[in-house]
Design a protein around this motif. Structure first.
Motif, PDB file in Angstrom:
ATOM      1  N   GLY A  59       0.808  -1.129   0.038  1.00  0.00           N
ATOM      2  CA  GLY A  59       0.079  -0.092  -0.110  1.00  0.00           C
ATOM      3  C   GLY A  59       0.916   1.356   0.021  1.00  0.00           C
ATOM      4  N   CYS A  60       1.912   1.295   0.672  1.00  0.00           N
ATOM      5  CA  CYS A  60       2.856   2.375   0.709  1.00  0.00           C
ATOM      6  C   CYS A  60       3.375   2.710  -0.516  1.00  0.00           C
ATOM      7  CB  CYS A  60       4.001   2.062   1.773  1.00  0.00           C
ATOM      8  SG  CYS A  60       5.220   3.518   1.788  1.00  0.00           S
ATOM      9  N   LEU A  61       3.602   1.577  -1.052  1.00  0.00           N
ATOM     10  CA  LEU A  61       4.323   1.662  -2.752  1.00  0.00           C
ATOM     11  C   LEU A  61       3.460   2.357  -3.432  1.00  0.00           C
ATOM     12  CD1 LEU A  61       6.372  -1.475  -2.634  1.00  0.00           C
ATOM     13  CD2 LEU A  61       7.292   0.796  -2.605  1.00  0.00           C
ATOM     14  N   HIS A  62       2.254   1.940  -3.317  1.00  0.00           N
ATOM     15  CA  HIS A  62       1.377   2.378  -4.340  1.00  0.00           C
ATOM     16  C   HIS A  62       1.011   3.733  -3.920  1.00  0.00           C
ATOM     17  CE1 HIS A  62      -2.140   2.322  -7.075  1.00  0.00           C
ATOM     18  NE2 HIS A  62      -2.941   3.167  -5.887  1.00  0.00           N
ATOM     19  N   ARG A  63       0.897   4.212  -2.692  1.00  0.00           N
ATOM     20  CA  ARG A  63       0.671   5.621  -2.396  1.00  0.00           C
ATOM     21  C   ARG A  63       1.607   6.658  -3.077  1.00  0.00           C
ATOM     22  NH1 ARG A  63      -1.173   3.007   1.841  1.00  0.00           N
ATOM     23  NH2 ARG A  63       0.822   3.449   3.324  1.00  0.00           N
ATOM     24  N   HIS A  64       2.710   6.284  -2.861  1.00  0.00           N
ATOM     25  CA  HIS A  64       3.862   6.864  -3.312  1.00  0.00           C
ATOM     26  C   HIS A  64       4.447   6.929  -4.779  1.00  0.00           C
ATOM     27  CE1 HIS A  64       5.148   8.545   0.623  1.00  0.00           C
ATOM     28  NE2 HIS A  64       4.499   7.516   1.125  1.00  0.00           N
ATOM     29  N   PHE A  65       3.946   5.808  -5.393  1.00  0.00           N
ATOM     30  CA  PHE A  65       4.512   5.650  -6.705  1.00  0.00           C
ATOM     31  C   PHE A  65       3.061   4.820  -7.680  1.00  0.00           C
ATOM     32  CE2 PHE A  65       8.174   5.214  -4.105  1.00  0.00           C
ATOM     33  CZ  PHE A  65       8.866   6.250  -4.538  1.00  0.00           C
ATOM     34  N   PRO A  66       1.880   5.720  -7.664  1.00  0.00           N
ATOM     35  CA  PRO A  66       0.816   5.252  -8.292  1.00  0.00           C
ATOM     36  C   PRO A  66       0.929   4.825  -9.595  1.00  0.00           C
ATOM     37  CG  PRO A  66       0.503   7.509  -8.091  1.00  0.00           C
ATOM     38  CD  PRO A  66       1.932   7.098  -7.392  1.00  0.00           C
ATOM     39  N   ASP A  67       1.934   5.397 -10.439  1.00  0.00           N
ATOM     40  CA  ASP A  67       1.999   5.096 -11.704  1.00  0.00           C
ATOM     41  C   ASP A  67       2.954   4.082 -11.942  1.00  0.00           C
ATOM     42  OD1 ASP A  67       0.304   7.094 -12.436  1.00  0.00           O
ATOM     43  OD2 ASP A  67       1.966   8.511 -12.553  1.00  0.00           O
ATOM     44  N   HIS A  68       3.302   3.213 -10.864  1.00  0.00           N
ATOM     45  CA  HIS A  68       4.193   1.870 -11.249  1.00  0.00           C
ATOM     46  C   HIS A  68       3.302   0.736 -10.597  1.00  0.00           C
ATOM     47  CE1 HIS A  68       6.894   5.032 -11.653  1.00  0.00           C
ATOM     48  NE2 HIS A  68       7.945   4.372 -11.829  1.00  0.00           N
ATOM     49  N   GLN A  69       3.981  -0.223 -10.968  1.00  0.00           N
ATOM     50  CA  GLN A  69       3.224  -1.768 -10.562  1.00  0.00           C
ATOM     51  C   GLN A  69       4.618  -2.529  -9.938  1.00  0.00           C
ATOM     52  OE1 GLN A  69       1.286  -3.611 -13.976  1.00  0.00           O
ATOM     53  NE2 GLN A  69       3.547  -3.788 -15.152  1.00  0.00           N
ATOM     54  N   LEU A  70       4.197  -3.084  -9.051  1.00  0.00           N
ATOM     55  CA  LEU A  70       5.051  -4.090  -8.398  1.00  0.00           C
ATOM     56  C   LEU A  70       5.651  -5.269  -9.348  1.00  0.00           C
ATOM     57  CD1 LEU A  70       6.638  -4.771  -5.833  1.00  0.00           C
ATOM     58  CD2 LEU A  70       4.663  -6.360  -5.221  1.00  0.00           C
ATOM     59  N   ALA A  71       6.921  -5.232  -9.591  1.00  0.00           N
ATOM     60  CA  ALA A  71       7.470  -6.210 -10.469  1.00  0.00           C
ATOM     61  C   ALA A  71       8.086  -7.582  -9.793  1.00  0.00           C
ATOM     62  CB  ALA A  71       8.430  -5.732 -11.334  1.00  0.00           C
ATOM     63  N   GLU A  72       8.709  -7.190  -8.459  1.00  0.00           N
ATOM     64  CA  GLU A  72       9.097  -8.226  -7.913  1.00  0.00           C
ATOM     65  C   GLU A  72       9.312  -7.998  -6.217  1.00  0.00           C
ATOM     66  OE1 GLU A  72      13.512 -10.876  -7.751  1.00  0.00           O
ATOM     67  OE2 GLU A  72      13.096  -9.209  -9.328  1.00  0.00           O
ATOM     68  N   GLN A  73       9.232  -9.034  -5.615  1.00  0.00           N
ATOM     69  CA  GLN A  73       9.534  -8.707  -4.279  1.00  0.00           C
ATOM     70  C   GLN A  73      10.117  -9.847  -3.603  1.00  0.00           C
ATOM     71  OE1 GLN A  73       6.185  -8.949  -4.828  1.00  0.00           O
ATOM     72  NE2 GLN A  73       5.796 -10.985  -3.923  1.00  0.00           N
ATOM     73  N   ARG A  74      11.273  -9.831  -2.597  1.00  0.00           N
ATOM     74  CA  ARG A  74      11.989 -10.757  -1.962  1.00  0.00           C
ATOM     75  C   ARG A  74      11.811 -10.353  -0.357  1.00  0.00           C
ATOM     76  NH1 ARG A  74      17.083 -10.248  -4.802  1.00  0.00           N
ATOM     77  NH2 ARG A  74      16.190  -9.171  -6.115  1.00  0.00           N
ATOM     78  N   LEU A  75      11.220 -10.930   0.250  1.00  0.00           N
ATOM     79  CA  LEU A  75      10.988 -10.855   1.867  1.00  0.00           C
ATOM     80  C   LEU A  75      11.244 -11.789   2.716  1.00  0.00           C
ATOM     81  CD1 LEU A  75       7.369  -9.523   0.972  1.00  0.00           C
ATOM     82  CD2 LEU A  75       9.463  -8.134   1.068  1.00  0.00           C
ATOM     83  N   MET A  76      11.705 -11.346   3.943  1.00  0.00           N
ATOM     84  CA  MET A  76      11.769 -12.480   4.999  1.00  0.00           C
ATOM     85  C   MET A  76      11.338 -11.770   6.252  1.00  0.00           C
ATOM     86  SD  MET A  76      15.831 -13.370   4.589  1.00  0.00           S
ATOM     87  CE  MET A  76      16.339 -11.908   4.817  1.00  0.00           C
ATOM     88  N   ASP A 124       3.993   1.552 -14.975  1.00  0.00           N
ATOM     89  CA  ASP A 124       2.774   1.087 -14.957  1.00  0.00           C
ATOM     90  C   ASP A 124       2.355   0.936 -16.701  1.00  0.00           C
ATOM     91  OD1 ASP A 124       0.126  -0.344 -15.455  1.00  0.00           O
ATOM     92  OD2 ASP A 124      -0.648   0.648 -13.536  1.00  0.00           O
ATOM     93  N   THR A 125       2.312   0.236 -17.508  1.00  0.00           N
ATOM     94  CA  THR A 125       2.071   0.499 -19.063  1.00  0.00           C
ATOM     95  C   THR A 125       0.202   0.143 -19.104  1.00  0.00           C
ATOM     96  OG1 THR A 125       2.409  -1.858 -19.343  1.00  0.00           O
ATOM     97  CG2 THR A 125       4.142  -0.735 -19.597  1.00  0.00           C
ATOM     98  N   GLY A 126      -0.398  -0.078 -18.269  1.00  0.00           N
ATOM     99  CA  GLY A 126      -1.671  -0.392 -18.419  1.00  0.00           C
ATOM    100  C   GLY A 126      -2.126  -1.781 -18.797  1.00  0.00           C
TER     101      GLY A 126
END
Length: 129
Positions: A59-76, A124-126
């Motif tokens: 949600g934070c990523l979307h609020r700050h970068f609404p014109d982008h989409q999540l491509a990858e995440q690596r989490l622990m 985000d290319t749509g």
């Protein structure tokens, strides 16, 4: 290379949040939703679902970068996050890669890391992924 300012957001998840996430995800593990059960575990109380923490990050990523989409995440998820515990999300931009690359951490008030990892955003290319 353009470096972006670090982002910090503070938040607190409640037992109600844990319960709603369990209902949505189907993950009703008692460590997340049963305070009596959890009190008898090594954690001593209910703990957040790891993916609920990721949802806050997303949600934070979307609020700050609404014109982008999540491509990858690596989490622990090295330490638990408890209901009612103040938490802080920290994002730091790293350059030299296609897209926007961030290191991400969620820490509790004692400085223990509850989530750490890396996320990559692309413009985000749509088109659906």
């Amino acid at each position: 290379m353009t470096m972006l300012n670090p982002i910090e957001e503070r938040f607190c998840l409640s037992q109600h949040d844990f319960n709603q996430f369990a209902d949505l995800s189907g993950d009703h593990n008692p460590i997340h939703v049963d305070p009596d059960y959890s009190a008898r575990t090594r954690f001593g109380a209910t703990v957040s679902h790891g993916m609920l923490l990721f949802t806050v990050l997303r949600g934070c990523l979307h609020r700050h970068f609404p014109d982008h989409q999540l491509a990858e995440q690596r989490l622990m998820f090295p330490s638990p996050a408890y209901a009612g515990e103040p938490l802080a999300l920290h994002l730091e931009h790293h350059g030299d890669a296609p897209g926007l690359v961030f290191s991400a951490r969620i820490v509790n008030a004692d400085g223990h890391t509850c989530l750490e990892g890396q996320c990559t955003l692309e413009p985000d290319t749509g088109s659906p992924r």
